[in-house]
Design a protein around this motif. Sequence first.
Motif, short mmCIF file in Angstrom:
data_model
loop_
_atom_site.label_atom_id
_atom_site.label_comp_id
_atom_site.label_asym_id
_atom_site.label_seq_id
_atom_site.Cartn_x
_atom_site.Cartn_y
_atom_site.Cartn_z
N GLU A 1 0.82 -1.21 0.00
CA GLU A 1 0.00 0.00 0.00
C GLU A 1 0.86 1.26 0.00
O GLU A 1 0.48 2.27 -0.60
CB GLU A 1 -0.95 -0.01 1.20
CG GLU A 1 -1.99 -1.12 1.15
CD GLU A 1 -2.78 -1.10 -0.16
OE1 GLU A 1 -3.20 -0.01 -0.58
OE2 GLU A 1 -2.95 -2.19 -0.76
N GLU A 2 2.01 1.20 0.67
CA GLU A 2 2.90 2.36 0.65
C GLU A 2 3.42 2.63 -0.75
O GLU A 2 3.49 3.78 -1.20
CB GLU A 2 4.08 2.12 1.60
CG GLU A 2 3.69 2.08 3.07
CD GLU A 2 4.89 1.80 3.95
OE1 GLU A 2 5.81 2.64 3.99
OE2 GLU A 2 4.92 0.72 4.58
N LEU A 3 3.78 1.56 -1.46
CA LEU A 3 4.26 1.71 -2.83
C LEU A 3 3.17 2.26 -3.73
O LEU A 3 3.37 3.24 -4.46
CB LEU A 3 4.76 0.37 -3.36
CG LEU A 3 5.13 0.34 -4.85
CD1 LEU A 3 6.34 1.22 -5.11
CD2 LEU A 3 5.39 -1.09 -5.31
N VAL A 4 2.00 1.63 -3.68
CA VAL A 4 0.89 2.05 -4.54
C VAL A 4 0.47 3.48 -4.21
O VAL A 4 0.08 4.25 -5.10
CB VAL A 4 -0.29 1.07 -4.38
CG1 VAL A 4 -1.52 1.57 -5.12
CG2 VAL A 4 0.11 -0.31 -4.90
N GLY A 5 0.56 3.84 -2.93
CA GLY A 5 0.15 5.19 -2.53
C GLY A 5 1.04 6.28 -3.08
O GLY A 5 0.60 7.42 -3.21
N THR A 6 2.29 5.95 -3.42
CA THR A 6 3.19 6.96 -3.97
C THR A 6 3.27 6.92 -5.49
O THR A 6 3.71 7.88 -6.11
CB THR A 6 4.61 6.77 -3.40
OG1 THR A 6 5.07 5.46 -3.72
CG2 THR A 6 4.62 6.94 -1.90
N ALA A 7 2.86 5.81 -6.10
CA ALA A 7 2.93 5.68 -7.56
C ALA A 7 1.77 6.39 -8.23
O ALA A 7 0.71 6.61 -7.63
CB ALA A 7 2.93 4.20 -7.95
N LEU A 8 1.98 6.77 -9.49
CA LEU A 8 0.90 7.38 -10.26
C LEU A 8 -0.11 6.33 -10.72
O LEU A 8 -1.31 6.58 -10.75
CB LEU A 8 1.46 8.10 -11.49
CG LEU A 8 2.32 9.34 -11.21
CD1 LEU A 8 2.83 9.92 -12.52
CD2 LEU A 8 1.54 10.38 -10.43
N SER A 9 0.38 5.14 -11.08
CA SER A 9 -0.52 4.08 -11.55
C SER A 9 0.17 2.72 -11.41
O SER A 9 1.40 2.63 -11.30
CB SER A 9 -0.91 4.30 -13.01
OG SER A 9 0.23 4.23 -13.86
N VAL A 10 -0.64 1.68 -11.37
CA VAL A 10 -0.15 0.30 -11.33
C VAL A 10 -0.53 -0.35 -12.65
O VAL A 10 -1.70 -0.49 -12.98
CB VAL A 10 -0.77 -0.48 -10.16
CG1 VAL A 10 -0.28 -1.93 -10.16
CG2 VAL A 10 -0.42 0.19 -8.83
#
Length: 324
Positions: free
Chosen positions: A254-263
Amino acid sequence: MRADRLVSLVLLLRQHGRMSAAALARELEVSTRTVLRDIEALSAAGVPVYAERGRHGGFALLPGFRTELTGLNHDEALALLVAGSRRGAQAFGLGSALASAMLKVVDALPDSYRDTAAGAAERLLIEPETDLLARRQPSDEVPDAVVATVLRAVFGGRRLRLRYAPPDREPSWRTVDPIGLVTVRGRGYLLATRSGEDRTYRLSRVLAVEELAEPAQRPDRVDLDRAWQERSTRFRHGDDQVGVVVRVHPERREELVGTALSVRSEETGEDGWLRLEVSFQDRRHAVWALWQLAAGAEALEPQWLRDLLHARATAIATRYQPRA
């Protein structure tokens, strides 16, 4: 300014019944001596305020007194309109106006509603400054003079001359046509056009600002929500974006996804770790996001990202080598 403060003082006494000079000074953000002078001015003007001495004494109004000075001024009405988030009012320099407006609203309530509303309000806390981990919510500090000038130009439809400091570039002056203001998670943004092209400026990066006499070239009406959504979409799909393949522990996903623009893709490896392909705004954003995850993630691609993280980790390890 003093007239507004006198009204606020009367409304505080109406709402609380009795308050000490020190408590009034804290609420009004002035000195105790100023409060005492204001009390004298109110008495001279015929407002029935009196002092009660003793340990639990203070100042109070005669029972039944009701002021007619409850009309909202422009800033107070505006503060209520943006008060869906108190931090939004703070971001636009309207925090004191919001506090004053809320006093007037409470004072205007019927007696039967006032106590109920006040009690209910005490049981609601919206967007506190810290979360359960005692981390402060990020917010921008913007000089009052900058906010006031930008607001005046936005409402008055005048052009602005900004001295703006983009990330990793030298500050420069530019003339813009202001469209509106947006606040997101305590950060304020100016939506504008420059030479007919859409531009978005973070208020905390505005070093100086001048309101020009020229009228702004902009439509009479604007849908700010739609404009923000369109600019956000363009931002997420900008030319500087970078794609990264990351191996991450499930607890840090969730930390990674929260900082990324998109998955773009996601799968689970045989070791239980997740393999994600994500996009970031630019190289600096990617380095920052992966560095926050420490050993909880590994950048697999591209190689330049692995090299930058390795260089940073090596520098830190060297600095903290055991002392001889």
